[in-house]
Design a protein around this motif. Structure first.
Motif, short mmCIF file in Angstrom:
data_model
loop_
_atom_site.label_atom_id
_atom_site.label_comp_id
_atom_site.label_asym_id
_atom_site.label_seq_id
_atom_site.Cartn_x
_atom_site.Cartn_y
_atom_site.Cartn_z
N LYS A 208 16.02 -5.08 -7.58
CA LYS A 208 15.02 -6.45 -8.14
C LYS A 208 13.62 -5.74 -8.80
N GLN A 209 13.72 -4.95 -8.88
CA GLN A 209 11.98 -4.77 -9.88
C GLN A 209 12.91 -4.37 -10.96
N ARG A 210 13.90 -3.89 -11.83
CA ARG A 210 15.25 -4.59 -12.89
C ARG A 210 14.93 -5.44 -13.08
N ARG A 211 15.88 -5.66 -12.47
CA ARG A 211 15.74 -7.56 -12.69
C ARG A 211 14.90 -8.72 -13.08
N GLY A 212 13.75 -7.75 -12.84
CA GLY A 212 12.68 -9.01 -12.92
C GLY A 212 11.91 -8.25 -13.98
N GLY A 213 12.28 -7.17 -14.74
CA GLY A 213 11.47 -6.25 -15.76
C GLY A 213 10.50 -5.58 -15.39
N LEU A 214 10.25 -4.50 -16.09
CA LEU A 214 9.44 -3.71 -15.99
C LEU A 214 8.37 -3.06 -17.53
N HIS A 215 7.03 -3.04 -17.01
CA HIS A 215 6.35 -2.47 -18.02
C HIS A 215 6.90 -1.88 -19.44
N LYS A 216 6.82 -1.11 -20.27
CA LYS A 216 7.30 -1.04 -21.07
C LYS A 216 6.15 0.14 -21.97
N LEU A 217 7.24 0.76 -23.10
CA LEU A 217 5.71 1.89 -24.02
C LEU A 217 6.88 1.83 -25.66
N THR A 218 5.63 0.40 -26.03
CA THR A 218 6.23 0.47 -27.63
C THR A 218 5.32 1.26 -28.61
N MET A 219 5.78 1.72 -29.41
CA MET A 219 5.01 2.28 -30.80
C MET A 219 3.85 1.28 -31.84
N ALA A 220 2.86 1.64 -31.37
CA ALA A 220 1.85 1.19 -32.80
C ALA A 220 1.63 2.20 -33.78
N TYR A 221 1.14 1.89 -34.99
CA TYR A 221 0.92 3.35 -35.80
C TYR A 221 -0.23 2.53 -36.55
#
Length: 284
Positions: A208-221
């Motif tokens: 259910k959590q996967r379907r709802g979307g998870l927080h992510k790691l994103t890249m910044a410079y």
């Protein structure tokens, strides 16, 4: 994670040339760096043969990958409130070692050598750091939260040898690890592996959590600092190396917020985890 002349450390030393939680964190194609990488800056690079420069670049990128998982261990301890009863620097070195050795065990045969090299490069970075420190004549600050670098080298090698004796026992023996210690490494590996799985299994996402979307790691410079360090930024911008790692880690645990992985120049070989709860942002 700081862009700096990491390759200088490498070329100046002798290295110039299961369904379980840990396994899920290791499923990333990024553990196979592309064959062609932009050569990273090397002190005195004009006198370094091209094959040595390429080897140093490969080791530097491999060390970056190990460092990412080390700092990710700090992040998970902080964000998931994982209990830690020993020195945290030792604990997250173990986390990086376990995740990468799981990737090694589950990888196709033609990729196992690449991943073994990444693990060994991560270990060697501590050995080289110890040699650099000793050459400067400084005394190690034993009060520091970080253990001695040479000790960290052998600790990573201990995990790697226990996980894959075929690929690491020869390196461990060549580096002076006696048979009695290797036998203890095998026993310790089983205990610590089980402990890490126990710690992390309650943080795996449900369907259910996967379907709802998870927080992510994103890249910044951030600012690269020096023009010659632009090659490091190019390495990070090659999405086939680092972004799959971010995606694999993001999809294997329930993070309480999005995490920014920031790469920038900072005039030293370093990386750190920086929680900033008051801003509702965190940087790795």
């Amino acid at each position: 994670m700081c862009s700096s002349d990491l390759t200088a450390r490498i070329t100046s030393n002798d290295g110039g040339t299961t369904s379980n939680t840990l396994a899920e964190k290791s499923t990333s194609p990024s553990t196979k760096p592309p064959a062609e990488l932009p050569t990273l800056p090397i002190t005195g690079g004009a006198n370094v043969p091209p094959e040595i420069a390429r080897a140093a670049t490969g080791m530097a990128v491999s060390s970056m990958i190990f460092t990412f998982f080390h700092e990710s261990g700090h992040m998970l301890v902080s964000e998931l409130k994982l209990p830690v009863t020993g020195p945290q620097e030792d604990v997250v070195d173990e986390f990086a070692s376990f995740v990468l050795t799981e990737a090694l065990k589950s990888a196709p045969e033609d990729n196992k050598g690449n991943i073994a090299d990444i693990i060994y490069a991560g270990a060697l970075s501590w050995k080289f750091s110890a040699q650099e420190f000793a050459a400067g004549g400084a005394k190690f600050p034993y009060y520091d939260e970080h253990p001695p670098d040479e000790r960290r080298f052998y600790s990573v090698l201990c995990v790697a040898t226990a996980a894959d004796p075929l690929r690491f026992i020869g390196r461990a023996v060549a580096d002076g690890v006696p048979q009695a210690r290797l036998e203890k490494c095998a026993r310790e590996y089983k205990e610590k592996y089980a402990a890490w799985n126990e710690l992390l299994k309650t943080h795996e996402p449900t369907a259910k959590q996967r379907r709802g979307g998870l927080h992510k790691l994103t890249m910044a410079y951030g600012p690269v600092g020096r023009a010659e360090w632009g090659a490091f930024e190019n390495i990070y911008r090659q999405g086939q190396i680092f972004q799959p790692m971010f995606d694999a880690l993001s999809s294997s645990v329930v993070l309480p917020e999005d995490i920014t992985v920031k790469a920038q120049g900072c005039d030293q070989v370093n990386a750190w985890w920086s929680p900033r709860s008051e801003e509702h942002t965190s940087e790795l």
